[in-house]
Design an enzyme around this catalytic site. Structure first.
Site, PDB file in Angstrom:
ATOM      1  N   TYR A  22       6.859   7.701   1.097  1.00 46.15           N
ATOM      2  CA  TYR A  22       6.400   6.631   1.988  1.00 46.15           C
ATOM      3  C   TYR A  22       7.104   5.312   1.642  1.00 46.15           C
ATOM      4  O   TYR A  22       7.621   4.626   2.512  1.00 46.15           O
ATOM      5  CB  TYR A  22       4.877   6.474   1.894  1.00 46.15           C
ATOM      6  CG  TYR A  22       4.369   5.271   2.633  1.00 46.15           C
ATOM      7  CD1 TYR A  22       4.309   5.262   4.022  1.00 46.15           C
ATOM      8  CD2 TYR A  22       3.957   4.131   1.946  1.00 46.15           C
ATOM      9  CE1 TYR A  22       3.861   4.143   4.710  1.00 46.15           C
ATOM     10  CE2 TYR A  22       3.504   3.014   2.621  1.00 46.15           C
ATOM     11  CZ  TYR A  22       3.462   3.022   4.003  1.00 46.15           C
ATOM     12  OH  TYR A  22       3.024   1.910   4.683  1.00 46.15           O
ATOM     13  N   GLU A  44      -4.155   1.009   8.815  1.00 41.26           N
ATOM     14  CA  GLU A  44      -4.391  -0.076   7.859  1.00 41.26           C
ATOM     15  C   GLU A  44      -5.853  -0.484   7.884  1.00 41.26           C
ATOM     16  O   GLU A  44      -6.454  -0.777   6.846  1.00 41.26           O
ATOM     17  CB  GLU A  44      -3.486  -1.273   8.155  1.00 41.26           C
ATOM     18  CG  GLU A  44      -2.014  -1.046   7.844  1.00 41.26           C
ATOM     19  CD  GLU A  44      -1.687  -0.939   6.361  1.00 41.26           C
ATOM     20  OE1 GLU A  44      -2.539  -1.247   5.498  1.00 41.26           O
ATOM     21  OE2 GLU A  44      -0.552  -0.541   6.053  1.00 41.26           O
ATOM     22  N   TRP A  52      -4.300   2.634  -0.240  1.00 41.47           N
ATOM     23  CA  TRP A  52      -3.425   3.152   0.811  1.00 41.47           C
ATOM     24  C   TRP A  52      -3.116   4.632   0.604  1.00 41.47           C
ATOM     25  O   TRP A  52      -3.019   5.391   1.556  1.00 41.47           O
ATOM     26  CB  TRP A  52      -2.143   2.332   0.916  1.00 41.47           C
ATOM     27  CG  TRP A  52      -1.231   2.868   1.962  1.00 41.47           C
ATOM     28  CD1 TRP A  52       0.006   3.404   1.779  1.00 41.47           C
ATOM     29  CD2 TRP A  52      -1.482   2.968   3.380  1.00 41.47           C
ATOM     30  NE1 TRP A  52       0.531   3.828   2.977  1.00 41.47           N
ATOM     31  CE2 TRP A  52      -0.371   3.563   3.977  1.00 41.47           C
ATOM     32  CE3 TRP A  52      -2.558   2.615   4.192  1.00 41.47           C
ATOM     33  CZ2 TRP A  52      -0.283   3.824   5.344  1.00 41.47           C
ATOM     34  CZ3 TRP A  52      -2.475   2.859   5.556  1.00 41.47           C
ATOM     35  CH2 TRP A  52      -1.344   3.462   6.115  1.00 41.47           C
TER      36      TRP A  52
END
Length: 191
Positions: A22, A44, A52
C-alpha cells in the site's frame, strides 16, 4: 544493488506485506478518478478511531459489500442490508459508519446532479496540483491543516459524514493531494 536493510520507508509502515505494498504502490500517488476518490474518502471515514491497517485488511470486503463504491448502487442498499453488514466480521461493524457510506453516496450523487465533478471539487482545495512537503521525520507531519479543515467543512456542507479535518488530511495524503513521504523515503519521488 540496495539491500532490504538499506531501503528507507516512512516509519508508519510496518513489515506487513499488505502495508508495504500500500505504501509503495498507492499512498501519496495522485488519484483523479471520481469513484476511487469516493472510495478512499469513505474508507478513511471507516478508520476513525482505528488504525489504517485494520481498514486496509478489510478493504476487499468493503468493495464487495459496497459494490466497488459505486454510489448509484450503494444508494439502493436497504435497512436489511445494513443489518446483515452489522454481522459481517469482514468490515467494521459500526452502524453509524455503515450508514455514513450510504449517506455519502447520496451526497455524491446530489453533487453530480448539480453538475459538480467530485474530482474537480476535491482537487480545487490544492489548486489542482499536489502539495509537496519536505518532512525529514514522520513526527513533523501534521494530522490536519487549514486545507483539510476547509475540505472537511465543505464536505459537511454537502451533507457528508465522517469527514472531519483529520480524516480529510489522511484522505489527502492517501490520494496524493499532498506528498508526505519523508524526504529519504524510497517512494518520495514516485508521485
Amino acid at each position: 544493488m540496495e539491500s532490504r536493510k538499506d531501503i528507507v520507508r516512512c516509519s508508519w509502515v510496518s513489515n506487513d506485506p499488505l502495508y508495504v505494498e500500500y505504501h509503495d504502490e498507492e499512498w501519496g500517488i495522485p488519484v483523479y478518478n471520481n469513484q476511487k476518490l469516493f472510495q478512499m474518502l469513505c474508507l478513511e471515514g471507516q478508520q476513525a478511531g482505528l488504525s489504517w491497517i485494520t481498514i486496509l485488511k478489510k478493504r476487499q470486503k468493503y468493495n464487495e459489500l459496497f459494490h466497488d463504491f459505486d454510489p448509484y448502487k450503494i444508494i439502493l442498499l436497504k435497512e436489511t442490508d445494513i443489518q446483515t453488514f452489522l454481522t459481517n466480521t469482514g468490515i467494521v461493524r459500526h452502524k453509524g459508519k455503515i450508514e455514513a457510506i450510504i449517506n455519502n453516496a447520496r451526497c455524491y450523487i446530489e453533487m453530480q446532479e448539480k453538475g459538480v465533478d467530485f474530482s474537480d471539487f476535491i482537487w480545487k482545495f490544492v489548486d489542482d496540483k499536489p502539495i509537496i512537503n519536505n518532512w525529514n521525520l514522520i513526527q513533523e507531519v501534521p494530522s490536519e491543516t487549514e486545507i483539510s479543515k476547509n475540505l472537511s467543512n465543505s464536505l459537511k456542507k454537502q451533507g457528508f459524514k465522517y469527514v472531519g479535518s483529520t480524516i480529510c488530511y489522511s484522505f489527502m495524503q492517501a490520494c496524493g493531494l499532498v506528498n508526505d513521504h519523508i524526504v529519504n523515503c524510497i517512494c518520495r519521488n514516485k508521485t
